[in-house]
Design a protein around this motif. Structure first.
Motif, short mmCIF file in Angstrom:
data_model
loop_
_atom_site.label_atom_id
_atom_site.label_comp_id
_atom_site.label_asym_id
_atom_site.label_seq_id
_atom_site.Cartn_x
_atom_site.Cartn_y
_atom_site.Cartn_z
N ALA A 86 0.82 -1.22 0.00
CA ALA A 86 0.00 0.00 0.00
C ALA A 86 0.85 1.27 0.00
N TRP A 87 2.09 1.19 0.55
CA TRP A 87 2.95 2.37 0.59
C TRP A 87 3.76 2.56 -0.68
N ASN A 88 3.66 1.63 -1.62
CA ASN A 88 4.24 1.80 -2.94
C ASN A 88 3.41 2.89 -3.62
N LEU A 89 4.03 4.02 -3.95
CA LEU A 89 3.26 5.16 -4.44
C LEU A 89 2.52 4.88 -5.75
N ASN A 90 2.95 3.85 -6.49
CA ASN A 90 2.20 3.45 -7.68
C ASN A 90 0.83 2.89 -7.30
N ASN A 91 0.73 2.33 -6.10
CA ASN A 91 -0.51 1.68 -5.66
C ASN A 91 -1.43 2.60 -4.88
N PHE A 92 -0.95 3.73 -4.46
CA PHE A 92 -1.71 4.62 -3.58
C PHE A 92 -3.13 4.92 -4.06
N PRO A 93 -3.32 5.17 -5.35
CA PRO A 93 -4.67 5.51 -5.80
C PRO A 93 -5.65 4.33 -5.78
N THR A 94 -5.14 3.11 -5.64
CA THR A 94 -6.04 1.96 -5.69
C THR A 94 -6.20 1.26 -4.34
N VAL A 95 -5.54 1.76 -3.33
CA VAL A 95 -5.59 1.14 -2.00
C VAL A 95 -7.01 1.29 -1.43
N GLU A 96 -7.46 0.24 -0.78
CA GLU A 96 -8.79 0.29 -0.16
C GLU A 96 -8.87 1.48 0.79
N GLY A 97 -9.92 2.24 0.66
CA GLY A 97 -10.12 3.41 1.51
C GLY A 97 -9.60 4.70 0.90
N SER A 98 -8.87 4.60 -0.20
CA SER A 98 -8.34 5.82 -0.83
C SER A 98 -9.42 6.51 -1.66
N LEU A 99 -9.58 7.80 -1.44
CA LEU A 99 -10.53 8.57 -2.25
C LEU A 99 -10.11 8.62 -3.71
N LEU A 100 -8.82 8.42 -3.95
CA LEU A 100 -8.32 8.46 -5.32
C LEU A 100 -8.88 7.31 -6.16
N ARG A 101 -9.44 6.28 -5.52
CA ARG A 101 -10.05 5.17 -6.26
C ARG A 101 -11.23 5.64 -7.11
N HIS A 102 -11.79 6.77 -6.76
CA HIS A 102 -12.97 7.27 -7.46
C HIS A 102 -12.62 8.13 -8.68
N ILE A 103 -11.33 8.30 -8.93
CA ILE A 103 -10.90 9.04 -10.12
C ILE A 103 -10.80 8.03 -11.26
N SER A 104 -11.48 8.29 -12.34
CA SER A 104 -11.56 7.30 -13.42
C SER A 104 -10.45 7.42 -14.47
N CYS A 105 -9.57 8.39 -14.33
CA CYS A 105 -8.47 8.54 -15.29
C CYS A 105 -7.18 8.84 -14.52
N ASP A 106 -6.06 8.66 -15.20
CA ASP A 106 -4.78 8.99 -14.59
C ASP A 106 -4.57 10.50 -14.60
N ILE A 107 -4.24 11.04 -13.45
CA ILE A 107 -3.89 12.45 -13.33
C ILE A 107 -2.46 12.49 -12.80
N SER A 108 -1.53 12.90 -13.66
CA SER A 108 -0.12 12.91 -13.26
C SER A 108 0.07 13.74 -12.01
N GLY A 109 0.80 13.17 -11.07
CA GLY A 109 1.07 13.86 -9.81
C GLY A 109 -0.02 13.67 -8.77
N VAL A 110 -1.16 13.12 -9.17
CA VAL A 110 -2.25 12.86 -8.22
C VAL A 110 -2.51 11.35 -8.16
N SER A 111 -2.96 10.78 -9.27
CA SER A 111 -3.22 9.34 -9.28
C SER A 111 -2.06 8.55 -9.89
N ALA A 112 -1.08 9.23 -10.42
CA ALA A 112 0.16 8.62 -10.89
C ALA A 112 1.30 9.46 -10.34
N PRO A 113 2.27 8.83 -9.65
CA PRO A 113 3.33 9.64 -9.01
C PRO A 113 4.23 10.31 -10.02
#
Length: 153
Positions: A86-113
């Motif tokens: 979960a602490w691998n920053l590539n996985n952060f947007p998909t971790v259970e409980g992450s609000l970033l899971r609700h973003i449907s596209c890649d946003i550089s610097g937000v959903s992609a490190p």
């Protein structure tokens, strides 16, 4: 600035640091570096060039974290226990409980490190994060880094 590989940038940064502190007769501490930084900033009469790379796309430069698509070579398995961490920053947007899971596209610097590289005395401007979100950073390599947090008030 120039164009570098990570290795050539590291050599340049290491060389700059070694030359800057070459006359010191004792080991340089993080506090020494901070004092020198503010001396340079406050002095105003010293010209020097430092380089900094920001917002480097992980799809072309890598993130420093292992991914499941790195292949089957023995080197690809180094750190493989972190591929799904979960602490691998590539996985952060998909971790259970992450609000970033609700973003449907890649946003550089937000959903992609993004990757940043810096050398002695390099700075990044104080700023609000994108969309006023929090940030998370991981330092993979290098000398200690000094962070300043500035309250919004």
């Amino acid at each position: 600035g120039g164009f570098y590989t990570f290795e050539s940038f590291q050599r340049r940064a290491d060389d700059f640091r070694q030359k800057w502190f070459s006359s010191w007769d004792r080991p340089v501490t993080p506090m020494d570096v901070e004092r020198e930084y503010w001396r340079v900033v406050d002095g105003g009469d010293l010209t020097l060039r430092v380089e900094y790379g920001n917002d480097l796309d992980v799809s072309s430069h890598g993130s420093g974290f292992p991914t499941s698509d790195q292949g089957t070579t023995p080197a690809a398995h180094v750190g493989s226990e972190y591929v799904r961490d979960a602490w691998n920053l590539n996985n952060f947007p998909t971790v259970e409980g992450s609000l970033l899971r609700h973003i449907s596209c890649d946003i550089s610097g937000v959903s992609a490190p993004w990757v940043y590289v810096g050398m002695l005395f390099s700075s990044f401007c104080w700023h609000n994060e994108d969309n006023y979100l929090y940030s998370i950073n991981y330092m993979h390599h290098g000398a200690p880094k000094t962070w300043y947090g500035v309250p919004g008030s």
